[in-house]
Motif scaffolding. Structure first.
Motif, mmCIF file in Angstrom:
data_model
loop_
_atom_site.group_PDB
_atom_site.id
_atom_site.type_symbol
_atom_site.label_atom_id
_atom_site.label_comp_id
_atom_site.label_asym_id
_atom_site.label_seq_id
_atom_site.Cartn_x
_atom_site.Cartn_y
_atom_site.Cartn_z
ATOM 1 N N THR A 81 30.075 44.921 26.756
ATOM 2 C CA THR A 81 29.944 44.311 25.439
ATOM 3 C C THR A 81 30.905 43.140 25.326
ATOM 4 O OG1 THR A 81 29.367 46.460 24.501
ATOM 5 C CG2 THR A 81 30.039 44.756 22.953
ATOM 6 N N ILE A 82 30.367 42.004 24.916
ATOM 7 C CA ILE A 82 31.171 40.797 24.697
ATOM 8 C C ILE A 82 31.388 40.680 23.201
ATOM 9 C CG2 ILE A 82 31.286 38.293 24.952
ATOM 10 C CD1 ILE A 82 29.231 38.668 27.312
ATOM 11 N N LEU A 83 32.640 40.789 22.776
ATOM 12 C CA LEU A 83 32.995 40.672 21.367
ATOM 13 C C LEU A 83 33.371 39.231 21.077
ATOM 14 C CD1 LEU A 83 35.272 43.842 21.125
ATOM 15 C CD2 LEU A 83 32.838 43.676 20.575
ATOM 16 N N LEU A 84 32.779 38.634 20.049
ATOM 17 C CA LEU A 84 33.095 37.269 19.628
ATOM 18 C C LEU A 84 33.926 37.373 18.365
ATOM 19 C CD1 LEU A 84 29.568 35.640 20.065
ATOM 20 C CD2 LEU A 84 31.353 35.981 21.780
ATOM 21 N N ALA A 85 35.114 36.758 18.373
ATOM 22 C CA ALA A 85 36.028 36.939 17.248
ATOM 23 C C ALA A 85 36.784 35.660 16.948
ATOM 24 C CB ALA A 85 37.018 38.057 17.553
ATOM 25 N N GLY A 86 37.035 35.446 15.655
ATOM 26 C CA GLY A 86 37.930 34.389 15.218
ATOM 27 C C GLY A 86 39.342 34.944 15.176
ATOM 28 N N ALA A 87 40.274 34.155 14.679
ATOM 29 C CA ALA A 87 41.675 34.577 14.655
ATOM 30 C C ALA A 87 41.857 35.891 13.909
ATOM 31 C CB ALA A 87 42.540 33.490 14.037
ATOM 32 N N ARG A 100 33.618 49.095 28.130
ATOM 33 C CA ARG A 100 33.904 47.892 28.901
ATOM 34 C C ARG A 100 33.609 46.695 28.029
ATOM 35 N NH1 ARG A 100 30.598 46.831 33.637
ATOM 36 N NH2 ARG A 100 30.630 44.656 33.148
ATOM 37 N N THR A 101 34.652 46.098 27.497
ATOM 38 C CA THR A 101 34.457 44.973 26.589
ATOM 39 C C THR A 101 35.189 43.736 27.086
ATOM 40 O OG1 THR A 101 36.381 45.579 25.243
ATOM 41 C CG2 THR A 101 34.257 46.469 24.557
ATOM 42 N N ALA A 102 34.681 42.609 26.670
ATOM 43 C CA ALA A 102 35.349 41.325 26.861
ATOM 44 C C ALA A 102 35.494 40.729 25.467
ATOM 45 C CB ALA A 102 34.522 40.404 27.750
ATOM 46 N N LEU A 103 36.612 40.141 25.194
ATOM 47 C CA LEU A 103 36.861 39.573 23.875
ATOM 48 C C LEU A 103 37.016 38.067 24.011
ATOM 49 C CD1 LEU A 103 37.367 40.208 20.891
ATOM 50 C CD2 LEU A 103 39.777 40.542 21.447
ATOM 51 N N LEU A 104 36.103 37.318 23.382
ATOM 52 C CA LEU A 104 36.151 35.857 23.398
ATOM 53 C C LEU A 104 36.582 35.383 22.018
ATOM 54 C CD1 LEU A 104 32.854 34.912 25.291
ATOM 55 C CD2 LEU A 104 35.151 35.280 26.220
ATOM 56 N N LYS A 105 37.559 34.505 22.003
ATOM 57 C CA LYS A 105 38.117 34.014 20.742
ATOM 58 C C LYS A 105 37.501 32.672 20.377
ATOM 59 C CE LYS A 105 42.574 33.344 18.519
ATOM 60 N NZ LYS A 105 44.021 33.346 18.723
ATOM 61 N N ARG A 106 37.063 32.564 19.101
ATOM 62 C CA ARG A 106 36.538 31.300 18.582
ATOM 63 C C ARG A 106 37.684 30.315 18.382
ATOM 64 N NH1 ARG A 106 33.435 34.748 15.599
ATOM 65 N NH2 ARG A 106 34.799 34.630 13.837
ATOM 66 N N PRO A 107 37.408 29.033 18.450
ATOM 67 C CA PRO A 107 36.084 28.425 18.646
ATOM 68 C C PRO A 107 35.640 28.557 20.105
ATOM 69 C CG PRO A 107 37.744 26.705 18.512
ATOM 70 C CD PRO A 107 38.453 28.010 18.276
ATOM 71 N N LEU A 108 34.352 28.706 20.281
ATOM 72 C CA LEU A 108 33.794 28.789 21.618
ATOM 73 C C LEU A 108 32.405 28.179 21.620
ATOM 74 C CD1 LEU A 108 31.696 31.466 21.460
ATOM 75 C CD2 LEU A 108 33.895 32.604 21.459
ATOM 76 N N SER A 109 31.952 27.854 22.801
ATOM 77 C CA SER A 109 30.634 27.223 22.939
ATOM 78 C C SER A 109 29.614 28.258 23.413
ATOM 79 C CB SER A 109 30.707 26.085 23.964
ATOM 80 O OG SER A 109 30.983 26.623 25.254
ATOM 81 N N ILE A 110 28.364 27.927 23.238
ATOM 82 C CA ILE A 110 27.298 28.787 23.745
ATOM 83 C C ILE A 110 27.430 28.912 25.262
ATOM 84 C CG2 ILE A 110 24.806 28.913 24.152
ATOM 85 C CD1 ILE A 110 24.394 27.906 21.318
ATOM 86 N N ASP A 111 27.792 27.822 25.913
ATOM 87 C CA ASP A 111 27.964 27.842 27.364
ATOM 88 C C ASP A 111 29.037 28.852 27.775
ATOM 89 O OD1 ASP A 111 27.337 26.705 30.023
ATOM 90 O OD2 ASP A 111 29.450 26.066 29.931
ATOM 91 N N ARG A 112 30.120 28.924 27.032
ATOM 92 C CA ARG A 112 31.204 29.873 27.334
ATOM 93 C C ARG A 112 30.706 31.318 27.204
ATOM 94 N NH1 ARG A 112 34.049 32.977 29.282
ATOM 95 N NH2 ARG A 112 36.121 33.582 28.656
#
Length: 127
Positions: A81-87, A100-112
């Motif tokens: 699971t990829i979690l998309l999160a702001g601050a 099993r998670t990955a945490l991506l912090k905004r701002p982010l692009s669709i490509d990322r």
């Protein structure tokens, strides 16, 4: 809708229609199958009732979650699971130590986000 079961299935959970639709379109362009859900509980119901092909990766936008949504239940399915999160969401990202998670912090692009999907699928291939 006819799905190609030979392509990796990605589920996108995001309350906002346009970001969900744009991400889905990009995943389709890159050769994945993708289905979008407006909420966590909707995705869980689809999984439990086997309404669609089970996902190999789930993308979950933490912004705009509704109280009572079973985020941990989704994460605990054992699917990357990829979690998309702001601050704000990043600091209190729930369940990020479970499953099993990955945490991506905004701002982010669709490509990322798509690159992280690629990475998670490569990890799945490892023995």
């Amino acid at each position: 809708m006819t799905l190609d079961t030979n392509k990796p299935m990605i589920w996108i959970v995001d309350r906002q229609q346009w970001p969900r639709a744009l991400l889905r379109a990009e995943l389709l362009e890159r050769g994945y199958e993708a289905i979008g859900f407006e909420g966590v509980n909707e995705a869980l119901d689809a999984f439990r009732h086997r309404l669609y092909t089970s996902p190999q990766v789930i993308i979950l936008e933490l912004k705009d979650l509704i109280e009572g949504e079973d985020v941990c239940g989704l994460v605990e399915l054992g699917i990357p699971t990829i979690l998309l999160a702001g601050a704000r969401e990043f600091e209190r990202a729930i369940c990020r130590e479970r499953g099993r998670t990955a945490l991506l912090k905004r701002p982010l692009s669709i490509d990322r986000v798509v690159k992280e999907v690629d990475r998670q699928l490569e990890i799945l291939k490892e023995p």
